[in-house]
Design an enzyme around this catalytic site. Sequence first.
Site, PDB file in Angstrom:
ATOM      1  N   THR A 175      51.290  41.014  23.976  1.00 31.66           N
ATOM      2  CA  THR A 175      50.152  41.449  24.783  1.00 31.66           C
ATOM      3  C   THR A 175      49.026  41.770  23.817  1.00 31.66           C
ATOM      4  OG1 THR A 175      50.745  43.766  24.706  1.00 31.66           O
ATOM      5  CG2 THR A 175      51.645  42.496  26.509  1.00 31.66           C
ATOM      6  N   GLU A 318      54.055  41.369  30.517  1.00 29.90           N
ATOM      7  CA  GLU A 318      55.325  42.100  30.668  1.00 29.90           C
ATOM      8  C   GLU A 318      56.109  41.676  31.911  1.00 29.90           C
ATOM      9  OE1 GLU A 318      52.447  43.349  29.780  1.00 29.90           O
ATOM     10  OE2 GLU A 318      52.664  45.058  28.424  1.00 29.90           O
ATOM     11  N   LYS A 428      37.425  59.935  37.251  1.00 33.25           N
ATOM     12  CA  LYS A 428      37.766  61.131  38.014  1.00 33.25           C
ATOM     13  C   LYS A 428      36.518  62.003  38.148  1.00 33.25           C
ATOM     14  CE  LYS A 428      41.645  63.955  39.019  1.00 33.25           C
ATOM     15  NZ  LYS A 428      42.959  64.429  38.656  1.00 33.25           N
ATOM     16  N   TRP A 433      39.162  60.293  42.827  1.00 31.11           N
ATOM     17  CA  TRP A 433      39.168  59.069  42.030  1.00 31.11           C
ATOM     18  C   TRP A 433      38.120  58.079  42.516  1.00 31.11           C
ATOM     19  CZ3 TRP A 433      42.042  59.651  37.864  1.00 31.11           C
ATOM     20  CH2 TRP A 433      43.155  60.500  37.915  1.00 31.11           C
TER      21      TRP A 433
HETATM   22  P1  ADP Z   1      46.401  41.532  28.349  1.00 31.37           P
HETATM   23  O1  ADP Z   1      46.696  42.996  28.537  1.00 31.37           O
HETATM   24  O2  ADP Z   1      46.786  40.937  27.071  1.00 31.37           O
HETATM   25  O3  ADP Z   1      45.057  41.115  28.878  1.00 31.37           O
HETATM   26  P2  ADP Z   1      47.810  40.411  30.559  1.00 31.37           P
HETATM   27  O4  ADP Z   1      47.318  39.059  30.746  1.00 31.37           O
HETATM   28  O5  ADP Z   1      49.232  40.677  30.599  1.00 31.37           O
HETATM   29  O6  ADP Z   1      47.419  40.825  29.216  1.00 31.37           O
HETATM   30  O7  ADP Z   1      46.982  41.342  31.530  1.00 31.37           O
HETATM   31  C1  ADP Z   1      47.552  41.895  32.650  1.00 31.37           C
HETATM   32  C2  ADP Z   1      46.554  42.705  33.399  1.00 31.37           C
HETATM   33  O8  ADP Z   1      45.504  41.905  33.925  1.00 31.37           O
HETATM   34  C3  ADP Z   1      47.137  43.387  34.621  1.00 31.37           C
HETATM   35  O9  ADP Z   1      47.817  44.551  34.278  1.00 31.37           O
HETATM   36  C4  ADP Z   1      45.896  43.634  35.468  1.00 31.37           C
HETATM   37  O10 ADP Z   1      45.209  44.795  35.063  1.00 31.37           O
HETATM   38  C5  ADP Z   1      45.037  42.445  35.161  1.00 31.37           C
HETATM   39  N1  ADP Z   1      45.181  41.450  36.236  1.00 31.37           N
HETATM   40  C6  ADP Z   1      45.998  40.390  36.258  1.00 31.37           C
HETATM   41  N2  ADP Z   1      45.846  39.699  37.404  1.00 31.37           N
HETATM   42  C7  ADP Z   1      44.914  40.346  38.143  1.00 31.37           C
HETATM   43  C8  ADP Z   1      44.317  40.140  39.427  1.00 31.37           C
HETATM   44  N3  ADP Z   1      44.638  39.107  40.188  1.00 31.37           N
HETATM   45  N4  ADP Z   1      43.411  41.033  39.846  1.00 31.37           N
HETATM   46  C9  ADP Z   1      43.048  42.075  39.079  1.00 31.37           C
HETATM   47  N5  ADP Z   1      43.553  42.320  37.860  1.00 31.37           N
HETATM   48  C10 ADP Z   1      44.486  41.468  37.389  1.00 31.37           C
END
Ligand code: ADP
Length: 530
Positions: A175, A318, A428, A433
């Site tokens: 990640t 993850e 916050k 929120w």
């Molecule tokens: P990185 O943290 O490396 O960018 P990821 O690709 O694993 O890696 O990112 C995952 C995150 O991306 C999710 O936890 C979420 O916050 C965001 N995310 C993924 N898909 C969506 C979506 N359809 N809408 C909003 N946020 C998203």
Amino acid sequence: MQDWTMRVTHVIDHAAREAGDREIVSRWADGTETRTNWAGIRSDALKMAQALQALGLKKGDKVASLAMNHSRHLVSWYGVAGMGGVLHTINPRLFEDQLEYIANHAEDKALIYDAAFQPIIDKMKSKWTTIEHYICYDPADGFDGLAFEDWIGEQDGNFEWVTGDERDPCMICYTSGTTGNPKGVQYEHRSTVLHAISGLQPSTFNFSASSVMLPVVPMFHAASWGLPYAGAMAGIKFVFSAVNDPAVLHELMEREGVTDSAGVPTVWLAHFQYCDAQGLDLPKLKAATIGGSACPRFMIERLMKNGTRVQHAWGMTETSPIGTVGGPTHDWDDLTFEQKVDKTAMQGRPIFGVELRTIDLDDPSIELPRDGKTSGALQIRGPWIIKRYYKAEEDCADENGWFDTGDVGIIHPDGTLQLTDRTKDVIKSGGEWISSVELENAAVGHAEVAEAACIGMPHPKWDERPVLFVVRNPGSSVTADDINAHLAPLIAKWWMPDAIEFVDDIPHTATGKISKKDLRERFSDYTLAG
Ligand code: ADP
């Protein structure tokens, strides 16, 4: 019933046997194109597995790739796993210290790369302490290193896949790590196969043998959403492009009869802009999977009006990565167009295998109702959800398997997930929120706003108040008053930003997402009046 170890070699064996002549098209960075098919991918993967052994690599060894989407990268997905190895797909856009850290942390033994990334190799070679072999996928004439096709071409392909436990790892992705070092997530043969099977549901990727998929989501990012495995299971035709130029993608989509595509929202935005500038219609895709960050409403509307089904998906590295996917629900025919767009703007429903729940942001012992209005910290569990990061000393999921996603969301009674923020980005204000994401989404709905990011700034009375950073469209002179007037009917009064700041650019992470951490750093001296 019979024993059948869930290993990804079954996937490629099946594709080669049952859909051996389905084409795999690659458009390379230099503009040339090659064509192979599933039988060809398998036979090259066998040779690659043999070639890796000939280099002295053993079961469990890690092989890195630094490459865009093309058939030789696909060969590596199956060749490395078939040798019992673990493919480490590296994101070439990572920053230098991250590149150094992850290859050393994973202890990669070999690295296979696109010629376009030679400058990265030259810069990093002395810092990578475990990589012994460098192989280039697409060398230009005169290259004096090891060329992929020559390297595997020395083998006869007479090879038996290495067998083993289905819980053995077959891929590792890091990640990008918004805090601290990147973290490694190892996918197992079993989790990969299960994830791909679930990806085949009509309510997930909806593949059939007649599907033609051009995945824009990179093969180095979260296993390309599992598409290269699910696609092999269904025996689809793949069209890969090593460049993400919308002109190239558009031409390939039209010429190769592409029915399905997948990518982050910015990819579609670039495609819209290209079509508008050229006076072209959007390609008549059957389905577009969009995820990685929230898909804006205007994008959904435009694709739906074009006859394209929008599969808005949520997941993370993850989670292998698919957690939820949107698509028509049982009541679809009764919904108005607006209602369909509203629903599609949410993140969809969990695919079979994963469970979701939300818990109170202040008191994690309280599980929240699936009532379509209460938002909380989103947790997930299932057979392709992380238990422990690579080499970590402790599990990151709790004793019941719940993994805290760091996302904040609402679960609706029909199971639809609506993401509202990330835990560290919610604002916050006076004990209540505010969703930074909803504010941003409302702001980008203004025709003259190119991009917007909202962060909470310390406030003497309310703790934090939202400040909106806006990049104007080229040539626009839109004012804060104009944007406030646009926001007022869309959000609660107390959500209105305390300030709107115009900036030339907003920082992004290596995966192209807005980096609020960098934005906060850039404005660390910012103060709001009391
Ligand atoms: P990185 O943290 O490396 O960018 P990821 O690709 O694993 O890696 O990112 C995952 C995150 O991306 C999710 O936890 C979420 O916050 C965001 N995310 C993924 N898909 C969506 C979506 N359809 N809408 C909003 N946020 C998203």
